[in-house]
Design a protein around this motif. Structure first.
Motif, mmCIF file in Angstrom:
data_model
loop_
_atom_site.group_PDB
_atom_site.id
_atom_site.type_symbol
_atom_site.label_atom_id
_atom_site.label_comp_id
_atom_site.label_asym_id
_atom_site.label_seq_id
_atom_site.Cartn_x
_atom_site.Cartn_y
_atom_site.Cartn_z
ATOM 1 N N LEU A 1 49.309 29.568 22.826
ATOM 2 C CA LEU A 1 50.104 30.787 23.001
ATOM 3 C C LEU A 1 51.150 30.632 24.097
ATOM 4 N N LEU B 1 40.505 33.464 24.532
ATOM 5 C CA LEU B 1 39.715 33.793 23.340
ATOM 6 C C LEU B 1 40.014 32.809 22.216
ATOM 7 N N LEU B 2 41.292 32.622 21.937
ATOM 8 C CA LEU B 2 41.680 31.721 20.858
ATOM 9 C C LEU B 2 41.252 30.287 21.155
ATOM 10 N N MET C 1 35.441 40.828 25.495
ATOM 11 C CA MET C 1 36.815 40.339 25.607
ATOM 12 C C MET C 1 37.829 41.452 25.326
ATOM 13 N N ILE C 2 37.528 42.307 24.364
ATOM 14 C CA ILE C 2 38.405 43.449 24.093
ATOM 15 C C ILE C 2 38.422 44.391 25.283
ATOM 16 N N LEU D 1 37.689 33.012 30.350
ATOM 17 C CA LEU D 1 38.403 34.169 30.874
ATOM 18 C C LEU D 1 38.467 34.141 32.399
ATOM 19 N N ASN E 1 46.367 33.150 30.137
ATOM 20 C CA ASN E 1 46.543 34.101 29.039
ATOM 21 C C ASN E 1 45.170 34.524 28.535
ATOM 22 N N LEU E 2 44.832 35.799 28.651
ATOM 23 C CA LEU E 2 43.510 36.273 28.255
ATOM 24 C C LEU E 2 43.245 36.037 26.770
ATOM 25 N N ARG E 3 44.209 36.379 25.948
ATOM 26 C CA ARG E 3 44.018 36.202 24.510
ATOM 27 C C ARG E 3 44.037 34.721 24.147
ATOM 28 N N ASP F 1 40.543 42.916 28.028
ATOM 29 C CA ASP F 1 41.951 42.998 27.653
ATOM 30 C C ASP F 1 42.488 44.408 27.877
ATOM 31 N N ALA G 1 51.246 39.235 29.229
ATOM 32 C CA ALA G 1 50.370 39.788 28.207
ATOM 33 C C ALA G 1 50.607 41.284 28.076
ATOM 34 N N ASN H 1 45.453 45.487 30.577
ATOM 35 C CA ASN H 1 46.705 45.983 30.011
ATOM 36 C C ASN H 1 46.882 47.496 30.060
#
Length: 320
Positions: free
Chosen positions: A311, A269-270, A179-180, A28, A264-266, A183, A318, A187
């Motif tokens: 992604l 994670l992925l 992480m949530i 991250l 990309n933050l997500r 995010d 995002a 956002n």
């Protein structure tokens, strides 16, 4: 060979999720800094290292006579996570002020900033090995430092032949929560809008009243805090650290960021989860000594065939 894979698949999957959660948290920081400054902050691995030593100091000071449970465990984990996030976040902000801001104000090239990042990484490693670690622990700075166990390795439940332990659950759950939270900050908050605006068009962001220096400072703070949390979880899980603990882990986290989509933050994670699973599954066939080779092979393959990552979105695109 197939029987070995089937027998080890579920245990390796659990281990991959644990490793992947730590990779994702570190990734991250790479993703946020790249999204805002288009800079690969290779000194970020040492911010993670600082998080492990912060946790080591806190755990050693508490020195539990036996592993903790219940409210005591929750309180200690919260303490080491907050302390590591704060110290690592502060160190990341200081790193930006010393190593990057002067170059940014002089309009230095990205290559110059990259060289500065590598120099800062080596400097921090040697500073800890020669000065900080002997001062904190009284031990030789280049030796591995061990931490007391604070979490029992009790099996909470099983999935097939895979035992899911207390420490596994803590690492994955804590990583997902952080992480949530990050995010949501990026956002859903005013500072998050500033980060996205700066990542998309710095000149327009300035015209709209966004302070670039403040945004960069907060970006390093948030990325460093995530690395600090990763350091706390790493020390809790593996119970040791060393002055260059972040070197290989940092490169793997960078691989995770590229794999998911740098910026990309997500995607971070992925990418972290996928990388953790790939290297653990690959180790079933090739042996655990090949884990690093597998991870770096993934980096090369992604850069060759899918350089935008899985992604492929940048930070400014995002959305919640």
């Amino acid at each position: 060979m197939l029987d070995d894979f089937l027998n080890q698949f579920l245990p390796s999957t659990v281990g991959g999720l644990v490793f992947g959660s730590i990779y994702a948290l570190i990734a991250l920081g790479y993703t946020m800094v790249y999204g805002v400054l288009r800079l690969i902050n290779f000194a970020h691995s040492e911010i993670f290292m600082i998080g492990t030593f912060t946790s080591l100091v806190v755990i050693t000071a508490i020195a539990p006579a036996s592993p903790l449970t219940g409210i005591a465990l929750f309180g200690v984990m919260l303490l080491i996570i907050v302390a590591s996030a704060a110290i690592s976040g502060g160190a990341a902000m200081l790193l930006e002020v010393v190593a990057y801001r002067p170059l940014r104000r002089k309009g230095a090239t990205r290559l110059t900033a990259l060289i500065s990042a590598i120099g800062a990484s080596l400097f921090l490693q040697e500073l800890f090995a020669l000065v900080i670690i002997p001062w904190l622990t009284g031990n030789a700075g280049r030796n591995q430092q061990s931490a007391p166990r604070i979490v029992d390795r009790d099996t909470v439940f099983t999935i097939g032949n895979a035992a899911v332990r207390t420490d596994h659950i803590i690492v994955v759950v804590a990583a997902v929560i952080m992480m949530i939270a990050l995010d949501r900050v990026v956002n859903k908050t005013k500072i998050g809008r500033g980060i996205r605006a700066t990542a998309q068009d710095p000149e327009a962001a300035v015209l709209m009243g966004v302070s670039i220096d403040n945004i960069v400072r907060v970006t390093f703070l948030l990325g460093g805090a995530m690395a600090g949390v990763a350091g706390a979880l790493y020390l809790m899980e593996f119970e040791n650290t060393v002055f260059n603990v972040g070197f290989v882990l940092g490169i793997k986290a960078f691989t995770a960021a590229v794999l998911g989509g740098i910026g990309n933050l997500r995607g971070a994670l992925l990418g972290g989860i996928v990388l953790g699973l790939i290297e653990n599954w690959g180790a079933i066939f090739l042996g655990s000594e090949w884990k690093d080779v597998i991870a770096f092979t993934v980096l090369v393959v992604v850069l060759m065939f899918r350089p935008t990552g899985i992604l492929g979105e940048s930070l400014q695109k995002a959305r919640a």
